[in-house]
Design an enzyme around this catalytic site. Structure first.
Site, PDB file in Angstrom:
ATOM      1  N   LYS A   1       0.542   3.984 -11.216  1.00 44.81           N
ATOM      2  CA  LYS A   1      -0.632   3.245 -10.734  1.00 44.81           C
ATOM      3  C   LYS A   1      -1.220   2.357 -11.837  1.00 44.81           C
ATOM      4  CE  LYS A   1      -0.579   4.793  -6.509  1.00 44.81           C
ATOM      5  NZ  LYS A   1      -0.260   3.878  -5.385  1.00 44.81           N
TER       6      LYS A   1
ATOM      7  N   TYR B   1       2.450   9.783 -11.528  1.00 44.58           N
ATOM      8  CA  TYR B   1       1.605   9.045 -10.584  1.00 44.58           C
ATOM      9  C   TYR B   1       0.659   8.116 -11.343  1.00 44.58           C
ATOM     10  CZ  TYR B   1      -1.689   8.274  -6.711  1.00 44.58           C
ATOM     11  OH  TYR B   1      -2.490   7.704  -5.744  1.00 44.58           O
TER      12      TYR B   1
ATOM     13  N   THR C   1      -6.532  11.539   3.948  1.00 49.31           N
ATOM     14  CA  THR C   1      -5.271  11.138   4.596  1.00 49.31           C
ATOM     15  C   THR C   1      -4.284  12.296   4.444  1.00 49.31           C
ATOM     16  OG1 THR C   1      -4.217  10.285   2.600  1.00 49.31           O
ATOM     17  CG2 THR C   1      -5.645   8.751   3.789  1.00 49.31           C
TER      18      THR C   1
ATOM     19  N   ASN D   1       0.806  -1.227   0.000  1.00 49.90           N
ATOM     20  CA  ASN D   1       0.000   0.000   0.000  1.00 49.90           C
ATOM     21  C   ASN D   1       0.835   1.272   0.000  1.00 49.90           C
ATOM     22  OD1 ASN D   1      -2.430   1.718   0.991  1.00 49.90           O
ATOM     23  ND2 ASN D   1      -0.898   1.908   2.606  1.00 49.90           N
TER      24      ASN D   1
HETATM   25  P1  NAP Z   1      -0.281   8.588   3.399  1.00 46.15           P
HETATM   26  O1  NAP Z   1      -1.113   8.776   4.623  1.00 46.15           O
HETATM   27  O2  NAP Z   1       0.685   9.650   3.000  1.00 46.15           O
HETATM   28  O3  NAP Z   1       0.478   7.194   3.517  1.00 46.15           O
HETATM   29  C1  NAP Z   1       1.489   6.826   2.628  1.00 46.15           C
HETATM   30  C2  NAP Z   1       2.300   5.725   3.286  1.00 46.15           C
HETATM   31  O4  NAP Z   1       3.322   5.280   2.377  1.00 46.15           O
HETATM   32  C3  NAP Z   1       2.991   6.208   4.544  1.00 46.15           C
HETATM   33  O5  NAP Z   1       2.904   5.210   5.537  1.00 46.15           O
HETATM   34  C4  NAP Z   1       4.425   6.405   4.103  1.00 46.15           C
HETATM   35  O6  NAP Z   1       5.286   6.166   5.206  1.00 46.15           O
HETATM   36  C5  NAP Z   1       4.577   5.310   3.054  1.00 46.15           C
HETATM   37  N1  NAP Z   1       5.657   5.578   2.107  1.00 46.15           N
HETATM   38  C6  NAP Z   1       5.717   6.560   1.169  1.00 46.15           C
HETATM   39  N2  NAP Z   1       6.902   6.521   0.522  1.00 46.15           N
HETATM   40  C7  NAP Z   1       7.604   5.489   1.078  1.00 46.15           C
HETATM   41  C8  NAP Z   1       8.901   4.953   0.864  1.00 46.15           C
HETATM   42  N3  NAP Z   1       9.738   5.456  -0.075  1.00 46.15           N
HETATM   43  N4  NAP Z   1       9.300   3.906   1.613  1.00 46.15           N
HETATM   44  C9  NAP Z   1       8.465   3.380   2.559  1.00 46.15           C
HETATM   45  N5  NAP Z   1       7.234   3.848   2.814  1.00 46.15           N
HETATM   46  C10 NAP Z   1       6.816   4.894   2.082  1.00 46.15           C
HETATM   47  O7  NAP Z   1      -1.215   8.359   2.135  1.00 46.15           O
HETATM   48  P2  NAP Z   1      -2.454   7.377   1.838  1.00 46.15           P
HETATM   49  O8  NAP Z   1      -3.485   8.218   1.199  1.00 46.15           O
HETATM   50  O9  NAP Z   1      -2.798   6.533   3.002  1.00 46.15           O
HETATM   51  O10 NAP Z   1      -1.796   6.491   0.680  1.00 46.15           O
HETATM   52  C11 NAP Z   1      -1.763   5.081   0.709  1.00 46.15           C
HETATM   53  C12 NAP Z   1      -1.868   4.572  -0.719  1.00 46.15           C
HETATM   54  O11 NAP Z   1      -3.152   4.941  -1.246  1.00 46.15           O
HETATM   55  C13 NAP Z   1      -0.832   5.164  -1.677  1.00 46.15           C
HETATM   56  O12 NAP Z   1      -0.332   4.146  -2.518  1.00 46.15           O
HETATM   57  C14 NAP Z   1      -1.645   6.175  -2.470  1.00 46.15           C
HETATM   58  O13 NAP Z   1      -1.093   6.405  -3.761  1.00 46.15           O
HETATM   59  C15 NAP Z   1      -2.983   5.477  -2.540  1.00 46.15           C
HETATM   60  N6  NAP Z   1      -4.149   6.323  -2.825  1.00 46.15           N
HETATM   61  C16 NAP Z   1      -4.481   7.361  -2.016  1.00 46.15           C
HETATM   62  C17 NAP Z   1      -5.594   8.151  -2.324  1.00 46.15           C
HETATM   63  C18 NAP Z   1      -6.007   9.321  -1.450  1.00 46.15           C
HETATM   64  O14 NAP Z   1      -6.870  10.110  -1.900  1.00 46.15           O
HETATM   65  N7  NAP Z   1      -5.476   9.476  -0.257  1.00 46.15           N
HETATM   66  C19 NAP Z   1      -6.365   7.851  -3.466  1.00 46.15           C
HETATM   67  C20 NAP Z   1      -5.999   6.778  -4.276  1.00 46.15           C
HETATM   68  C21 NAP Z   1      -4.882   6.017  -3.945  1.00 46.15           C
HETATM   69  P3  NAP Z   1       6.622   6.992   5.564  1.00 46.15           P
HETATM   70  O15 NAP Z   1       6.397   8.412   5.154  1.00 46.15           O
HETATM   71  O16 NAP Z   1       6.725   6.802   7.056  1.00 46.15           O
HETATM   72  O17 NAP Z   1       7.693   6.300   4.818  1.00 46.15           O
END
Ligand code: NAP
Length: 256
Positions: A161, A157, A192, A90
């Protein structure tokens, strides 16, 4: 019996947002967890919260782009908990937004490595461990961006994806005979820290615009996406594989 009784799961991106919510839910449903992200403090706090609630979680901090981390996560699941049944891959980032003509090659590589190469590395080490267990479920958090929508400024991005979804289809075909299911989970806009609506530079009009893109006229809470991940992780989805599974509040069917 809960949905993930006797299961062992890896959850990446567990320090925040969707991954954190999924780790709490998977643990509450009986899974023993290996959780990862870069921020050790957030991971340790989450592991302590899971333990306080009666669950088990091993926190391994690291960068998801590193092959050694992918290997270590699976080794930890095997050595500490006896095997691996589920991986919720994720972790991801939106990265720097901007038009292609102004994007540096370094920015492109950074997005592709974090969101797509990490998915390959995860699967490379997770698939044999699931096979040794007689089957299991791999889940990758992709997005509606790059699948049902093209949004200006999000080319890297979207490509990362969409690439994950292609990877998922190939993996589902490769691994189906080994009783391993592989699915992409496509959230809509989710509240988030990564969301543009939580950028200090964004005003209430940005939130109103993003909410209005969805048929449900709101964004998701991370716990709602975690429940969709639980469905794909559990036997409730026993005949579901190779899908791009939308949990997007209807953002994909909106036209104006
Ligand atoms: P978030 O709260 O920013 O969480 C992202 C997570 O990924 C964090 O735990 C971060 O941890 C980790 N991460 C990022 N880069 C990393 C790296 N290089 N190495 C290890 N860990 C890494 O965002 P979220 O919205 O929950 O995102 C989770 C997933 O959902 C992502 O793949 C995102 O693209 C996808 N998504 C989100 C949305 C939305 O609207 N929020 C919509 C569609 C898809 P650290 O910073 O501690 O490393």
């Amino acid at each position: 019996m809960t949905a993930l009784t006797n299961k062992v799961a890896i959850v990446t991106g567990a320090s925040s947002g969707i991954g954190r919510a999924a780790a709490l839910l998977f643990a509450a449903e009986g899974a023993r967890l290996v959780i990862t992200a870069r921020r050790q403090g957030e991971l340790d706090a989450l592991a302590a919260e899971i333990k306080a609630a009666g669950g088990e979680a091993m926190a391994i901090a690291g960068d998801i782009r590193e092959e050694a981390l992918a290997q270590r996560l699976v080794e930890t699941a095997t050595e500490r908990f006896g095997g691996l049944d589920i991986a919720f891959n994720n972790a991801g980032t939106v990265g720097d937004l901007g038009p292609v003509a102004e994007m540096s090659l370094a920015t492109w590589h950074q997005l592709i490595e974090t969101n797509l190469t990490s998915a390959f590395l995860g699967a490379k080490y997770q698939a044999p461990a699931l096979e040794a267990r007689g089957g299991g479920s791999l889940i990758f958090t992709a997005s509606f961006v790059g699948y049902t929508a093209g949004l200006a400024g999000m080319s890297a991005y979207a490509a990362s994806k969409a690439g994950q979804i292609g990877l998922v289809k190939a993996l589902a075909a490769e691994l189906g005979g080994k009783r391993i299911r592989v699915n992409a989970l496509l959230p809509g806009g989710t509240d988030t820290p990564a969301s543009i609506t939580n950028d200090p530079a964004s005003g209430p009009e940005v939130t109103a615009f993003v909410e209005g893109m969805h048929a449900l006229k709101r964004m998701a809470q991370p716990e709602e996406i975690a429940r969709a991940a639980l469905f794909l992780a559990s036997d409730a989805s026993s005949f579901v594989t190779g899908t791009a599974f939308l949990a997007d509040g209807g953002v994909s069917i909106q036209r104006g």
